[in-house]
Motif scaffolding. Structure first.
Motif, short mmCIF file in Angstrom:
data_model
loop_
_atom_site.label_atom_id
_atom_site.label_comp_id
_atom_site.label_asym_id
_atom_site.label_seq_id
_atom_site.Cartn_x
_atom_site.Cartn_y
_atom_site.Cartn_z
N ALA A 220 32.20 -28.17 17.07
CA ALA A 220 33.62 -28.08 16.78
C ALA A 220 34.30 -29.42 17.02
N MET A 221 35.36 -29.66 16.25
CA MET A 221 36.19 -30.84 16.42
C MET A 221 37.62 -30.40 16.61
N GLY A 222 38.35 -31.10 17.45
CA GLY A 222 39.72 -30.72 17.73
C GLY A 222 40.66 -31.91 17.78
N TRP A 223 41.94 -31.59 17.66
CA TRP A 223 43.01 -32.57 17.82
C TRP A 223 43.95 -32.09 18.93
N PHE A 224 44.30 -32.99 19.82
CA PHE A 224 45.27 -32.75 20.87
C PHE A 224 46.34 -33.84 20.80
N ARG A 225 47.46 -33.59 21.46
CA ARG A 225 48.49 -34.60 21.53
C ARG A 225 49.15 -34.58 22.90
N GLN A 226 49.72 -35.71 23.27
CA GLN A 226 50.40 -35.82 24.55
C GLN A 226 51.63 -36.69 24.39
N ALA A 227 52.78 -36.12 24.70
CA ALA A 227 54.04 -36.83 24.67
C ALA A 227 54.40 -37.29 26.08
N PRO A 228 55.23 -38.33 26.19
CA PRO A 228 55.63 -38.79 27.53
C PRO A 228 56.25 -37.68 28.35
N GLY A 229 55.79 -37.53 29.58
CA GLY A 229 56.31 -36.51 30.47
C GLY A 229 55.80 -35.11 30.23
N LYS A 230 54.88 -34.93 29.31
CA LYS A 230 54.32 -33.62 29.01
C LYS A 230 52.81 -33.65 29.14
N GLU A 231 52.24 -32.48 29.36
CA GLU A 231 50.79 -32.39 29.47
C GLU A 231 50.16 -32.38 28.09
N TYR B 165 48.07 -38.88 19.60
CA TYR B 165 47.16 -37.86 19.11
C TYR B 165 45.72 -38.27 19.39
N TYR B 166 44.95 -37.34 19.93
CA TYR B 166 43.57 -37.59 20.31
C TYR B 166 42.61 -36.68 19.55
N CYS B 167 41.53 -37.25 19.09
CA CYS B 167 40.44 -36.50 18.49
C CYS B 167 39.42 -36.15 19.58
N ALA B 168 38.81 -34.97 19.49
CA ALA B 168 37.85 -34.53 20.49
C ALA B 168 36.69 -33.79 19.84
N ALA B 169 35.52 -33.90 20.45
CA ALA B 169 34.32 -33.23 19.98
C ALA B 169 33.78 -32.28 21.04
N GLU B 170 33.31 -31.13 20.60
CA GLU B 170 32.82 -30.08 21.49
C GLU B 170 31.70 -30.55 22.39
N ARG C 277 38.90 -28.60 28.21
CA ARG C 277 37.57 -28.59 28.81
C ARG C 277 36.51 -28.01 27.89
N TYR C 278 36.89 -27.53 26.72
CA TYR C 278 35.95 -27.15 25.68
C TYR C 278 35.25 -28.39 25.10
N TYR C 279 35.87 -29.54 25.27
CA TYR C 279 35.42 -30.76 24.64
C TYR C 279 34.89 -31.76 25.66
N ALA C 280 33.90 -32.53 25.25
CA ALA C 280 33.29 -33.51 26.13
C ALA C 280 33.54 -34.96 25.71
N TYR C 281 33.95 -35.16 24.46
CA TYR C 281 34.10 -36.50 23.93
C TYR C 281 35.48 -36.67 23.33
N TRP C 282 36.09 -37.82 23.62
CA TRP C 282 37.47 -38.09 23.22
C TRP C 282 37.61 -39.47 22.64
N GLY C 283 38.50 -39.58 21.65
CA GLY C 283 38.84 -40.88 21.11
C GLY C 283 39.89 -41.57 21.96
N GLN C 284 40.26 -42.76 21.56
CA GLN C 284 41.24 -43.56 22.29
C GLN C 284 42.68 -43.13 22.04
N GLY C 285 42.92 -42.43 20.96
CA GLY C 285 44.25 -41.97 20.62
C GLY C 285 44.96 -42.87 19.63
N THR C 286 45.87 -42.28 18.87
CA THR C 286 46.68 -43.02 17.92
C THR C 286 48.12 -42.51 18.00
N GLN C 287 49.07 -43.43 18.02
CA GLN C 287 50.47 -43.09 18.21
C GLN C 287 51.10 -42.58 16.93
#
Length: 125
Positions: free
Chosen positions: A33-44, A92-97, A110-120
């Motif tokens: 599986a592949m996923g996308w996550f995001r993180q804004a300032p002051g938020k998880e 925005y971060y890309c992640a791999a299962e 925690r479903y994912y073990a690998y993460w990219g550096q992120g893109t704004q």
């Protein structure tokens, strides 16, 4: 080893569109599986979207506006983002299962073990 590299971030006006790309290498892409996550300032960090070989999943906040897709031949996963809102602004971060227990949801980091550096991604009103 698995390596992920995101690209395609930038600044757009509200209502505009962006397409993020994640180039993956190091293992058979289609098996995981592949996923996308995001993180804004002051938020998880929060779940955005994910894709397995046969299913897709979306956060309620982006459903109907974002589309996740993958190209196994290119080892690439895409996130098409339409009708962008200022509240979409985040890194925005890309992640791999990775390895996980069966009860861990695909929406959890925690479903994912690998993460990219992120893109704004910045959306102005």
């Amino acid at each position: 080893q698995v390596q992920l590299v995101e690209s395609g971030g930038g600044s757009v006006q509200a209502g505009g569109s962006l397409r993020l790309s994640c180039a993956a290498s190091g293992r058979t892409f289609s098996r995981y599986a592949m996923g996308w996550f995001r993180q804004a300032p002051g938020k998880e960090r929060e779940f955005v979207a994910a894709a397995t070989s046969g299913n897709t999943y979306y956060a309620d906040s982006v459903k109907g506006r974002y589309t996740i897709s993958r190209d196994s031949a290119k080892n690439t996963v895409l996130l098409q983002m339409n009708s962008l809102k200022p509240e979409d602004t985040a890194v925005y971060y890309c992640a791999a299962e990775g390895l996980h227990s069966d009860y861990v949801s695909i929406t959890q980091p925690r479903y994912y073990a690998y993460w990219g550096q992120g893109t704004q991604v910045t959306v102005s009103s």
